[in-house]
Design an enzyme around this catalytic site. Structure first.
Site, PDB file in Angstrom:
ATOM      1  N   ASP A 138      20.495  -0.370   3.794  1.00 13.92           N
ATOM      2  CA  ASP A 138      19.595  -1.428   4.247  1.00 13.92           C
ATOM      3  C   ASP A 138      19.940  -1.954   5.632  1.00 13.92           C
ATOM      4  OD1 ASP A 138      18.014  -1.284   2.025  1.00 13.92           O
ATOM      5  OD2 ASP A 138      19.073  -2.831   0.918  1.00 13.92           O
ATOM      6  N   ALA A 139      21.194  -1.831   6.059  1.00 18.78           N
ATOM      7  CA  ALA A 139      21.549  -2.227   7.428  1.00 18.78           C
ATOM      8  C   ALA A 139      21.364  -1.054   8.379  1.00 18.78           C
ATOM      9  CB  ALA A 139      22.983  -2.737   7.478  1.00 18.78           C
ATOM     10  N   ASP A 142      17.515   0.398   8.087  1.00 19.00           N
ATOM     11  CA  ASP A 142      16.405  -0.541   8.256  1.00 19.00           C
ATOM     12  C   ASP A 142      16.763  -1.674   9.208  1.00 19.00           C
ATOM     13  OD1 ASP A 142      14.003  -1.829   7.946  1.00 19.00           O
ATOM     14  OD2 ASP A 142      13.973  -1.690   5.766  1.00 19.00           O
ATOM     15  N   LEU A 144      19.364  -5.406   8.984  1.00 13.99           N
ATOM     16  CA  LEU A 144      19.364  -6.749   8.398  1.00 13.99           C
ATOM     17  C   LEU A 144      18.774  -7.753   9.374  1.00 13.99           C
ATOM     18  CD1 LEU A 144      22.967  -6.742   6.853  1.00 13.99           C
ATOM     19  CD2 LEU A 144      20.811  -6.056   5.765  1.00 13.99           C
ATOM     20  N   VAL A 219      14.502  -7.091   2.609  1.00 17.35           N
ATOM     21  CA  VAL A 219      14.499  -5.640   2.759  1.00 17.35           C
ATOM     22  C   VAL A 219      13.717  -5.087   1.572  1.00 17.35           C
ATOM     23  CG1 VAL A 219      15.873  -3.574   3.147  1.00 17.35           C
ATOM     24  CG2 VAL A 219      16.772  -5.802   3.828  1.00 17.35           C
ATOM     25  N   TYR A 222      13.909  -6.930  -2.199  1.00 16.19           N
ATOM     26  CA  TYR A 222      15.004  -7.879  -2.356  1.00 16.19           C
ATOM     27  C   TYR A 222      15.115  -8.812  -1.155  1.00 16.19           C
ATOM     28  CZ  TYR A 222      17.715  -6.684  -6.566  1.00 16.19           C
ATOM     29  OH  TYR A 222      18.158  -6.529  -7.851  1.00 16.19           O
ATOM     30  N   TYR A 224      18.138 -11.139   0.750  1.00 16.24           N
ATOM     31  CA  TYR A 224      19.584 -11.300   0.867  1.00 16.24           C
ATOM     32  C   TYR A 224      19.878 -12.448   1.821  1.00 16.24           C
ATOM     33  CZ  TYR A 224      19.662  -6.593  -1.118  1.00 16.24           C
ATOM     34  OH  TYR A 224      19.471  -5.494  -1.925  1.00 16.24           O
ATOM     35  N   HIS A 272      21.421  -0.527 -11.271  1.00 16.09           N
ATOM     36  CA  HIS A 272      21.741  -0.198  -9.892  1.00 16.09           C
ATOM     37  C   HIS A 272      22.935  -1.021  -9.437  1.00 16.09           C
ATOM     38  CE1 HIS A 272      18.931  -3.598  -9.796  1.00 16.09           C
ATOM     39  NE2 HIS A 272      19.527  -3.964  -8.675  1.00 16.09           N
TER      40      HIS A 272
END
Length: 500
Positions: A138-139, A142, A144, A219, A222, A224, A272
């Site tokens: 995700d970092a 995509d 953060l 993301v 979700y 965060y 997960h």
């Protein structure tokens, strides 16, 4: 207002040529009906979801009539004895630079050059299509920072707030601005310390407050929240708050999945894990240009029965210096209360011990995927909880600069530590990998309550005594209570809630 995740279309895979923006392949591999409409699927306010919101929640006000205790000059922050700078990147999001503590006659003492979250990986445990494909970076894939929220709406922060806008280049080379992206504020945090002498009746208590720097990002499904907390006793805490909506799959009528939880009719959530990597470029008691740190692993050992342990009750802390990068590939061990200390090799406290800061793990886990899972081709760094490297400017991200092209020769943590560089009197970078295993619950639907995970950086011999001993009593609350003054509240504790 409709929850778009409540009725997933199962079994469609599309292969796209992003260079020419053309569909190359379209595969519809399953005939699974849409889950039926679920009356519990939406999470917006009552009037939009046909429900009833609770009516007994009274207002709770955070008031700082004299303003906050922090001072901000551009992106430089001072709060009580702490000072640091705030930065932001599209990939990492919030970055904390040049962390130091003003320690009286000793002056400004450095703790860290740079603190940030550099990667997040979310592997799924369902071996069936399409969920086995899910192991997003995700970092690295995509970003953060570029998915961060503007906090102009909502109540992410309360009290006297300082917001920071952030700016970065977008994919077309232009400048993108997220207004009110980073939030800075103070929080009351309960009791800082307390003691009541049973002999004399003397009681001393101090309230704790902490400085909070945070941002939120979305993301896909979700949310965060990434938080850094600075405390009055010299601690630094890193915390991730996980919320948002589960990644879901559709089921045939009567079907049950072994690798997930049925959370609504025709709807299930696979098991997960969420893994985060914090990159901590430490500089404990180092002046500019100095590289004088080492890393020590500490385990609490049980003394063997014998003449030195006749009552069989003895245990002690055993230290081991991690002298090179391969020695410093380590895992958490709650059975021995394992933690790690970054020490300055030249500076001592009043008892002659080297000054340091220790990394204290919170709850943690390791990947549950098998050792040969394809996930590890890109995420070799997940195999261990701690890696330590000697600082090098190009070694910024644990999967390398481009995780979608990983593995590339010489990139990533596993490649870097294979050099086995020395860690004695070095510019130290800690890579702490921490995760949570999520077995979904019905209570996680339709929106997941916040789950928290993180770690602490705590002074260990850095100060000569408790740095929190000079925090003053809350004289205002005490005097009001002693004088019988009332403000519509019934106790000093409640009075503190209203003030901060």
């Amino acid at each position: 207002m409709e929850n778009g995740y409540a009725r997933p279309v199962e079994g469609i895979n599309v292969l796209v040529d992003l260079q020419h923006m053309k569909i190359i392949e379209f595969e519809d591999s399953k005939l699974i009906p849409l889950p039926p409409p679920d009356p519990l699927r939406n999470y917006t306010a009552a009037e939009t979801r046909g429900g009833v919101d609770r009516s007994d929640v009274k207002p709770l006000h955070i008031i700082q009539s004299e303003g906050p205790s922090f001072r901000v000059n551009g992106f430089a922050v001072e709060w009580q004895k702490w000072n640091f700078r705030i930065g932001f990147t599209p990939r990492e999001g919030l970055v904390i630079y040049s962390v130091a503590y003003n320690d009286g006659s000793l002056g400004r003492r450095s703790i860290a050059h740079r603190l940030s979250f550099v990667e997040m990986v979310v592997p799924y445990g369902d071996p069936k299509e399409p969920h086995y494909r899910k192991n997003a970076f995700d970092a690295g894939e995509d970003g953060l920072g570029k998915n961060a929220h503007s906090l102009k709406r909502g109540c992410d922060c309360l009290g006297h707030i300082k917001y920071f806008d952030v700016h970065f280049t977008n994919f077309t080379g232009g400048v993108e601005t997220i207004e009110n992206c980073v939030c800075l504020h103070e929080e009351d945090f309960g009791v800082l310390w307390k003691h009541q002498d049973w002999r004399t009746g003397l009681s001393e208590v101090r309230r704790s407050r902490r400085l909070v720097i945070s941002f939120f990002c979305t993301v896909a499904n979700y949310e965060y929240g990434f938080f850094w907390y600075f405390y009055q006793d010299g601690k630094i805490e890193a915390e991730v708050k996980l919320t948002g909506i589960l990644s879901l799959g559709a089921l045939r009528p009567g079907e049950v999945r072994k690798h997930g939880t049925v959370i609504a009719p025709g709807l299930y959530a696979p098991v997960h894990q969420h893994f985060f990597v914090a990159r901590l470029n430490m500089a404990v008691d180092c002046r500019p240009g100095e590289a004088l740190n080492q890393v020590v692993e500490v385990d609490v050992k049980v003394e063997e029965p014998g003449p030195s342990n006749v009552h069989n009750n003895a245990f002690y802390a055993e230290e081991r210096i991690l002298q090179s990068e391969l020695q410093a590939v380590r895992d958490c061990n709650p059975l021995t209360a394992r933690h790690w200390i970054v020490r300055n090799t030249r500076t001592v406290n009043r008892t002659g011990q080297l000054t340091g800061y220790k990394l204290v793990p919170g709850s943690n886990c390791l990947p549950l995927a098998g050792p040969d899972a394809k996930l590890f081709r890109r995420a070799e760094f997940l195999r261990h909880n701690l890696w330590v490297t000697q600082y090098k400017s190009g070694e910024r991200f644990p999967a390398g600069e481009f995780p979608n092209q990983n593995p590339r020769t010489g990139e990533g943590l596993a490649s870097w530590v294979s050099q086995d560089r020395k860690l004695e009197e070095a510019d130290i970078v800690l890579w702490y990998v921490f995760g949570v295993t999520h077995v979904p619950r019905l209570e996680d639907w339709p929106v997941m309550p916040v789950e928290r995970i993180g770690f602490m950086l705590m002074p260990h011999g850095f100060f000569n005594c408790s740095p929190a001993v000079d925090v003053p009593p809350n004289a205002e609350a005490d005097s009001k209570w002693a004088n019988g003054t009332k403000t519509g509240l019934q106790s000093p504790t409640h009075a503190l809630i209203s003030k901060l």
